[in-house]
Design a protein around this motif. Structure first.
Motif, PDB file in Angstrom:
ATOM      1  N   ASP A  91      35.856  49.435 -39.269  1.00  0.00           N
ATOM      2  CA  ASP A  91      35.072  49.343 -40.500  1.00  0.00           C
ATOM      3  C   ASP A  91      35.900  49.182 -41.767  1.00  0.00           C
ATOM      4  O   ASP A  91      35.513  48.435 -42.674  1.00  0.00           O
ATOM      5  CB  ASP A  91      34.177  50.573 -40.622  1.00  0.00           C
ATOM      6  N   ARG A  92      37.027  49.899 -41.858  1.00  0.00           N
ATOM      7  CA  ARG A  92      37.833  49.788 -43.090  1.00  0.00           C
ATOM      8  C   ARG A  92      38.413  48.387 -43.242  1.00  0.00           C
ATOM      9  O   ARG A  92      38.490  47.849 -44.356  1.00  0.00           O
ATOM     10  CB  ARG A  92      38.933  50.852 -43.091  1.00  0.00           C
ATOM     11  N   GLY A  93      38.848  47.802 -42.131  1.00  0.00           N
ATOM     12  CA  GLY A  93      39.337  46.429 -42.192  1.00  0.00           C
ATOM     13  C   GLY A  93      38.226  45.452 -42.498  1.00  0.00           C
ATOM     14  O   GLY A  93      38.401  44.494 -43.259  1.00  0.00           O
ATOM     15  N   GLU A 121      42.551  47.656 -46.319  1.00  0.00           N
ATOM     16  CA  GLU A 121      41.916  48.524 -47.312  1.00  0.00           C
ATOM     17  C   GLU A 121      42.746  48.584 -48.585  1.00  0.00           C
ATOM     18  O   GLU A 121      42.197  48.745 -49.683  1.00  0.00           O
ATOM     19  CB  GLU A 121      41.720  49.919 -46.730  1.00  0.00           C
ATOM     20  N   ASP A 122      44.073  48.423 -48.469  1.00  0.00           N
ATOM     21  CA  ASP A 122      44.921  48.306 -49.663  1.00  0.00           C
ATOM     22  C   ASP A 122      44.415  47.200 -50.577  1.00  0.00           C
ATOM     23  O   ASP A 122      44.358  47.351 -51.808  1.00  0.00           O
ATOM     24  CB  ASP A 122      46.369  47.970 -49.273  1.00  0.00           C
ATOM     25  N   VAL A 123      44.073  46.062 -49.972  1.00  0.00           N
ATOM     26  CA  VAL A 123      43.622  44.908 -50.752  1.00  0.00           C
ATOM     27  C   VAL A 123      42.307  45.229 -51.460  1.00  0.00           C
ATOM     28  O   VAL A 123      42.108  44.875 -52.630  1.00  0.00           O
ATOM     29  CB  VAL A 123      43.472  43.668 -49.847  1.00  0.00           C
ATOM     30  N   THR A 177      37.493  56.389 -38.708  1.00  0.00           N
ATOM     31  CA  THR A 177      37.332  55.006 -38.272  1.00  0.00           C
ATOM     32  C   THR A 177      36.073  54.326 -38.783  1.00  0.00           C
ATOM     33  O   THR A 177      36.082  53.128 -39.080  1.00  0.00           O
ATOM     34  CB  THR A 177      37.359  54.952 -36.729  1.00  0.00           C
ATOM     35  N   PHE A 178      34.975  55.074 -38.894  1.00  0.00           N
ATOM     36  CA  PHE A 178      33.684  54.454 -39.195  1.00  0.00           C
ATOM     37  C   PHE A 178      33.107  54.843 -40.557  1.00  0.00           C
ATOM     38  O   PHE A 178      32.041  54.336 -40.924  1.00  0.00           O
ATOM     39  CB  PHE A 178      32.671  54.806 -38.106  1.00  0.00           C
ATOM     40  N   ASN A 179      33.762  55.740 -41.274  1.00  0.00           N
ATOM     41  CA  ASN A 179      33.247  56.162 -42.581  1.00  0.00           C
ATOM     42  C   ASN A 179      34.155  55.625 -43.688  1.00  0.00           C
ATOM     43  O   ASN A 179      34.923  56.351 -44.318  1.00  0.00           O
ATOM     44  CB  ASN A 179      33.146  57.688 -42.647  1.00  0.00           C
ATOM     45  N   GLU A 180      34.073  54.319 -43.904  1.00  0.00           N
ATOM     46  CA  GLU A 180      34.991  53.665 -44.844  1.00  0.00           C
ATOM     47  C   GLU A 180      34.742  54.042 -46.291  1.00  0.00           C
ATOM     48  O   GLU A 180      35.573  53.743 -47.157  1.00  0.00           O
ATOM     49  CB  GLU A 180      34.909  52.146 -44.675  1.00  0.00           C
ATOM     50  N   ALA A 181      33.640  54.720 -46.578  1.00  0.00           N
ATOM     51  CA  ALA A 181      33.351  55.105 -47.962  1.00  0.00           C
ATOM     52  C   ALA A 181      34.152  56.325 -48.403  1.00  0.00           C
ATOM     53  O   ALA A 181      34.217  56.615 -49.593  1.00  0.00           O
ATOM     54  CB  ALA A 181      31.854  55.382 -48.128  1.00  0.00           C
ATOM     55  N   ILE A 182      34.749  57.046 -47.450  1.00  0.00           N
ATOM     56  CA  ILE A 182      35.589  58.185 -47.822  1.00  0.00           C
ATOM     57  C   ILE A 182      37.043  57.874 -47.490  1.00  0.00           C
ATOM     58  O   ILE A 182      37.335  57.102 -46.577  1.00  0.00           O
ATOM     59  CB  ILE A 182      35.134  59.489 -47.123  1.00  0.00           C
ATOM     60  N   TYR A 238      41.078  58.369 -46.342  1.00  0.00           N
ATOM     61  CA  TYR A 238      41.720  58.945 -45.165  1.00  0.00           C
ATOM     62  C   TYR A 238      42.028  60.433 -45.353  1.00  0.00           C
ATOM     63  O   TYR A 238      41.899  61.218 -44.413  1.00  0.00           O
ATOM     64  CB  TYR A 238      43.027  58.221 -44.877  1.00  0.00           C
ATOM     65  N   GLU A 239      42.447  60.822 -46.550  1.00  0.00           N
ATOM     66  CA  GLU A 239      42.828  62.217 -46.756  1.00  0.00           C
ATOM     67  C   GLU A 239      41.619  63.132 -46.557  1.00  0.00           C
ATOM     68  O   GLU A 239      41.715  64.150 -45.852  1.00  0.00           O
ATOM     69  CB  GLU A 239      43.409  62.436 -48.153  1.00  0.00           C
ATOM     70  N   LYS A 240      40.498  62.791 -47.151  1.00  0.00           N
ATOM     71  CA  LYS A 240      39.294  63.606 -46.995  1.00  0.00           C
ATOM     72  C   LYS A 240      38.860  63.642 -45.531  1.00  0.00           C
ATOM     73  O   LYS A 240      38.467  64.701 -45.003  1.00  0.00           O
ATOM     74  CB  LYS A 240      38.172  63.062 -47.868  1.00  0.00           C
ATOM     75  N   ALA A 241      38.928  62.497 -44.859  1.00  0.00           N
ATOM     76  CA  ALA A 241      38.572  62.436 -43.447  1.00  0.00           C
ATOM     77  C   ALA A 241      39.493  63.317 -42.613  1.00  0.00           C
ATOM     78  O   ALA A 241      39.044  64.005 -41.683  1.00  0.00           O
ATOM     79  CB  ALA A 241      38.631  60.992 -42.957  1.00  0.00           C
ATOM     80  N   MET A 242      40.779  63.297 -42.924  1.00  0.00           N
ATOM     81  CA  MET A 242      41.747  64.103 -42.186  1.00  0.00           C
ATOM     82  C   MET A 242      41.488  65.596 -42.370  1.00  0.00           C
ATOM     83  O   MET A 242      41.447  66.359 -41.392  1.00  0.00           O
ATOM     84  CB  MET A 242      43.165  63.785 -42.645  1.00  0.00           C
TER      85      MET A 242
END
Length: 470
Positions: A57-59, A326-328, A406-411, A413-417
């Motif tokens: 999803d993020r890609g 996602e950087d882009v 992997t599937f929650n691209e609105a948040i 990585y840090e919050k997901a971790m």
């Protein structure tokens, strides 16, 4: 100065660089891209070192941004979960999510890169130059030094800004480090394991020899084998193994007999469908696996590191490409706020993005241990079974750590971790303490109190971490 008159120089035409060139051109910038390798649309340069990509999803968020979602979808093979293989040849599937619409995709690095190059080159304001290596960057004066492979000519290019997407071996990052003109921190940490790519060829009929829609894993504690499907019916197989440790390692697998003995003992069902194993094992290189972190990513408003040049990670969460894409997206968002003010753009982008790329680097290392060992552990299986039921019955209220990443691209990585780790700890503790029963009905009524217990325990762990400054 208007954006149409600005020149942006990108170093590196890989996945991140070609996507970035396309997006900046769509925004009206004039973009020139230099790449050290030949044009992969004309020359096969894979050489056994192109780990298949797990596109998620993020890609896809970035692919949507540039309008290529349908074209990329045509290159994808859905993988709904991990197919776990034991030493006796038995297998079972562990899905990535209890929600049917959440899965990852196997995609060819080469096919995706070729598509992005074609789309970027179709823009009138993008120019690519291949076979041209960046030697160094004068970041104070925004000048890059290059050498053309065929002519051996050396030359310099200057631009309004230079963005390096030239991977883990970035020439500009090296120039930052060696220039000593500002405080620059850099770390490069390798695993004791390397990787080697192999192949399960397509069946004689052109079909797949093993289940198509899964990421296959042969977990063996301290090492593992994985396989991802390709559109032609084959699988790209990757062996992750220590260089020196264990009864079998890359250093002592130096003869055909040793390789066959190793696979017969550890991966017998894989060996049955790998007729070219012995030849490929010695033809294909063994490559290292490492994590790179650095800061700052930018120098004033002149230069910026992106993708693996700024934050290379190991491939075990399948997020390397997704993170670079996602950087882009993140840079594009900042451009909306600070159009053409490069100092504000770069500093704001890094401030927003760095914590998330550090988090996914740490998560990728965590997943290395999970994939090679934990997926076969009974308590891990019990946890995943419960999570699948929770996601299926409470799709908006529960997301596993894997789903959060992997599937929650609105948040980020840090919050997901942070939430995912706390949640994992909560479930494992509750199972170990007998507070989650080993037998339960998979109904909303039966699982509601279990979910409430998990949510409450997770919040308590997160609060303890906040108090402790973690």
């Amino acid at each position: 100065m208007t954006k149409q008159k600005q020149d942006i120089l990108i170093i590196g035409a890989g996945l991140c660089g070609s996507l970035l060139a396309l997006r900046l051109a769509q925004r009206g910038y004039t973009v020139t891209v230099y790449e050290m390798r030949p044009d992969l649309r004309k020359v096969d340069i894979s050489a056994g070192r192109s780990i298949n990509l797990a596109f998620s999803d993020r890609g896809n968020k970035a692919i949507k941004l540039v309008g290529l979602e349908e074209k990329v979808k045509a290159l994808c093979i859905p993988m709904h979960g991990r197919m776990i293989h034991d030493k006796q040849g038995n297998s079972f599937q562990s899905n990535y999510s209890g929600r049917a619409h959440e899965y990852i995709n196997s995609i060819s690095r080469e096919d995706l890169n070729c598509l992005l190059l074609d789309e970027a080159e179709a823009q009138q304001n993008v120019t690519f130059h291949f076979n041209t290596k960046c030697l160094s960057v004068d970041f104070e004066n925004t000048i890059a030094h290059f050498k053309q492979y065929h002519s051996k000519e050396e030359f310099t290019i200057n631009a309004n800004c230079i963005i390096a997407t030239d991977g883990a071996g970035s020439a500009m990052r090296k120039s930052y480090y060696l220039g000593k003109k500002f405080l620059f921190s850099f770390s490069q940490n390798y695993l004791t394991h390397g990787y080697k790519e192999l192949t399960i060829p397509a069946a004689a009929t052109g079909g797949y020899k093993i289940h198509k829609n899964a990421l296959h894993i042969w977990p063996r504690g301290s090492f593992m084998l994985i396989a991802l499907p390709n559109l032609d019916g084959s699988f790209t197989v990757t062996l992750f193994l220590s260089y020196t440790e264990g009864a079998f390692n890359f250093n002592n697998l130096d003869r055909k007999a040793n390789v066959l003995k190793f696979f017969k003992a550890e991966f017998p069902d894989a060996l049955e469908v790998m007729p070219n194993l012995a030849e490929e094992f010695f033809e294909n290189p063994t490559a290292p696996l490492g994590t790179i972190k650095c800061s700052p990513w930018h120098y004033k408003g002149n230069t910026l590191l992106m993708g693996d040049a700024a934050h290379a990670i190991v491939p075990f969460y399948g997020q390397g490409m997704n993170a670079s894409f996602e950087d882009v997206v993140e840079l594009d968002t900042v451009l909306d706020t600070f159009e053409s003010n490069w100092e504000n753009i770069f500093s704001t982008y890094e401030k927003r993005r760095k914590k998330d790329t550090d988090a996914i680097a740490d998560l990728a290392l965590d997943n290395f241990h999970e994939m090679k060992a934990h997926v076969a552990n009974p308590i891990f299986k019990e946890k995943r079974k419960l999570e699948m039921a929770l996601e299926r019955l409470f799709p908006s209220r529960y997301h596993s750590k894997y789903a959060l990443v992997t599937f929650n691209e609105a948040i980020g990585y840090e919050k997901a971790m942070l939430k995912g780790r706390a949640q994992d700890k909560a479930i494992l503790n509750l199972i170990a303490d007998g507070l989650i029963p080993s037998q339960y009905e998979e109904t909303i009524e039966a699982l509601e109190p279990i979910l409430q217990n998990i949510i409450g325990t997770t919040e308590a762990i997160l609060e303890d971490d906040r108090i402790a400054g973690l």
